[in-house]
Design an enzyme around this catalytic site. Sequence first.
Site, PDB file in Angstrom:
ATOM      1  N   ASP A  43      41.584  36.216  41.642  1.00 43.31           N
ATOM      2  CA  ASP A  43      41.824  35.009  40.853  1.00 43.31           C
ATOM      3  C   ASP A  43      42.644  33.989  41.647  1.00 43.31           C
ATOM      4  O   ASP A  43      43.346  33.162  41.070  1.00 43.31           O
ATOM      5  CB  ASP A  43      42.579  35.346  39.552  1.00 43.31           C
ATOM      6  CG  ASP A  43      41.699  36.047  38.524  1.00 43.31           C
ATOM      7  OD1 ASP A  43      40.487  36.190  38.762  1.00 43.31           O
ATOM      8  OD2 ASP A  43      42.244  36.448  37.483  1.00 43.31           O
ATOM      9  N   HIS A  49      45.125  42.162  41.798  1.00 40.69           N
ATOM     10  CA  HIS A  49      46.379  41.901  41.072  1.00 40.69           C
ATOM     11  C   HIS A  49      46.352  42.620  39.740  1.00 40.69           C
ATOM     12  O   HIS A  49      45.322  43.164  39.342  1.00 40.69           O
ATOM     13  CB  HIS A  49      46.619  40.391  40.901  1.00 40.69           C
ATOM     14  CG  HIS A  49      45.642  39.689  40.021  1.00 40.69           C
ATOM     15  ND1 HIS A  49      44.300  39.569  40.317  1.00 40.69           N
ATOM     16  CD2 HIS A  49      45.790  39.067  38.817  1.00 40.69           C
ATOM     17  CE1 HIS A  49      43.684  38.896  39.363  1.00 40.69           C
ATOM     18  NE2 HIS A  49      44.567  38.577  38.430  1.00 40.69           N
ATOM     19  N   HIS A  69      46.446  41.999  36.463  1.00 36.30           N
ATOM     20  CA  HIS A  69      45.987  41.570  35.136  1.00 36.30           C
ATOM     21  C   HIS A  69      44.995  42.580  34.536  1.00 36.30           C
ATOM     22  O   HIS A  69      44.180  43.159  35.266  1.00 36.30           O
ATOM     23  CB  HIS A  69      45.341  40.177  35.216  1.00 36.30           C
ATOM     24  CG  HIS A  69      46.359  39.078  35.260  1.00 36.30           C
ATOM     25  ND1 HIS A  69      46.073  37.807  35.706  1.00 36.30           N
ATOM     26  CD2 HIS A  69      47.680  39.056  34.908  1.00 36.30           C
ATOM     27  CE1 HIS A  69      47.169  37.050  35.617  1.00 36.30           C
ATOM     28  NE2 HIS A  69      48.148  37.789  35.151  1.00 36.30           N
ATOM     29  N   ASP A  76      42.224  42.466  32.926  1.00 37.38           N
ATOM     30  CA  ASP A  76      40.779  42.353  33.153  1.00 37.38           C
ATOM     31  C   ASP A  76      40.405  42.687  34.600  1.00 37.38           C
ATOM     32  O   ASP A  76      39.242  42.595  34.983  1.00 37.38           O
ATOM     33  CB  ASP A  76      40.261  40.954  32.764  1.00 37.38           C
ATOM     34  CG  ASP A  76      40.866  39.836  33.584  1.00 37.38           C
ATOM     35  OD1 ASP A  76      42.080  39.890  33.872  1.00 37.38           O
ATOM     36  OD2 ASP A  76      40.134  38.889  33.949  1.00 37.38           O
ATOM     37  N   HIS A  77      41.386  43.101  35.397  1.00 41.36           N
ATOM     38  CA  HIS A  77      41.117  43.530  36.775  1.00 41.36           C
ATOM     39  C   HIS A  77      41.405  45.018  36.987  1.00 41.36           C
ATOM     40  O   HIS A  77      40.954  45.593  37.967  1.00 41.36           O
ATOM     41  CB  HIS A  77      41.938  42.689  37.764  1.00 41.36           C
ATOM     42  CG  HIS A  77      41.531  41.247  37.756  1.00 41.36           C
ATOM     43  ND1 HIS A  77      40.841  40.666  38.800  1.00 41.36           N
ATOM     44  CD2 HIS A  77      41.665  40.282  36.812  1.00 41.36           C
ATOM     45  CE1 HIS A  77      40.583  39.392  38.492  1.00 41.36           C
ATOM     46  NE2 HIS A  77      41.075  39.138  37.300  1.00 41.36           N
ATOM     47  N   HIS A 124      35.463  35.529  38.773  1.00 46.11           N
ATOM     48  CA  HIS A 124      34.951  34.925  37.525  1.00 46.11           C
ATOM     49  C   HIS A 124      33.838  33.921  37.802  1.00 46.11           C
ATOM     50  O   HIS A 124      33.843  33.256  38.838  1.00 46.11           O
ATOM     51  CB  HIS A 124      36.070  34.185  36.781  1.00 46.11           C
ATOM     52  CG  HIS A 124      37.129  35.081  36.216  1.00 46.11           C
ATOM     53  ND1 HIS A 124      37.038  35.656  34.973  1.00 46.11           N
ATOM     54  CD2 HIS A 124      38.307  35.500  36.742  1.00 46.11           C
ATOM     55  CE1 HIS A 124      38.122  36.383  34.739  1.00 46.11           C
ATOM     56  NE2 HIS A 124      38.910  36.313  35.796  1.00 46.11           N
ATOM     57  N   HIS A 160      48.756  32.716  41.510  1.00 46.48           N
ATOM     58  CA  HIS A 160      48.226  33.121  40.196  1.00 46.48           C
ATOM     59  C   HIS A 160      49.151  34.184  39.594  1.00 46.48           C
ATOM     60  O   HIS A 160      49.612  34.066  38.469  1.00 46.48           O
ATOM     61  CB  HIS A 160      46.814  33.651  40.397  1.00 46.48           C
ATOM     62  CG  HIS A 160      46.182  34.209  39.163  1.00 46.48           C
ATOM     63  ND1 HIS A 160      45.827  33.432  38.091  1.00 46.48           N
ATOM     64  CD2 HIS A 160      45.838  35.489  38.836  1.00 46.48           C
ATOM     65  CE1 HIS A 160      45.297  34.212  37.149  1.00 46.48           C
ATOM     66  NE2 HIS A 160      45.296  35.462  37.575  1.00 46.48           N
TER      67      HIS A 160
HETATM   68 ZN   LIG Z   1      44.283  37.169  36.802  1.00 42.49          ZN
END
Ligand SMILES: [Zn+2]
Length: 262
Positions: free
Chosen positions: A136, A56, A58, A60-61, A174, A112
Amino acid sequence: MSIEIVPVPAFQDNYLWVGINRPQGTAFVVDPGDCEPIDRFLRSNQLTLAAILITHHHPDHIGGVDALTKRFRCPVYGPKGDRFPQVTDALVEGDNINVLDCRFDIIETPGHTLDHICYYAHSESTGEKPVLFSGDTLFAGGCGRLFEGTPGQMLASLAKIAGLPPDTRLYCAHEYTLSNLRFAAAVEPANQPLQARIERCRRLRDQDIPTVPSTLAEETLTNPFMRTAERPVMLAAEGRLGRPPKSEEETFAVIRKWKDSF
Ligand SMILES: [Zn+2]
């Protein structure tokens, strides 16, 4: 051909999962939020990056995608849509891709985010247990926050995952497991497998060992978000609501909201 899967830690608590085909000297990475640790890992293991898999949009991905594709010019698999432009191969539910002789089925899991997808590899293609890169969506002991989707969407996404084989290895993005399990114990204080899992995970974290991957079987027994049809979880939701929940969706919504402020 069997692949080896190793975590490359990044930021506070992210795992950037790298799949490796040692004889070929090739690798893929799932959700490289940071280029630097991946680049270092690939160099020290003398690996060429063959593909990037994104769950996805985001930061941090996807934060490391630009720098990695500049160096390796590999395909970037990711969800269909216009959330980020780096995707070269846009994927939807039911698609499958071949990466390092490994076949992944694409499962759309909105909740999410609306664009979230998971990558599922069968036992035949990994040479061992089935594997799910769940991003996530489903965490060890918990699930992702609902930034974009509804409780109903997330519940339906988790139900799809629940339909996979119980021995599926769950690679989430995570290391949230201990705090997730602390919440799970607040929901189900009498859940024995959960207490045993907390002990197991504490021992691992004390030695700085990842608690991920878990198995789907473990999640079914101990993760409250996979157990919203179970009586103890329904009763916990009832305790929060002051009346019985009207549906499994309401149970899920109440538990998810509780976790947000836990
Ligand atoms: Zn995320």
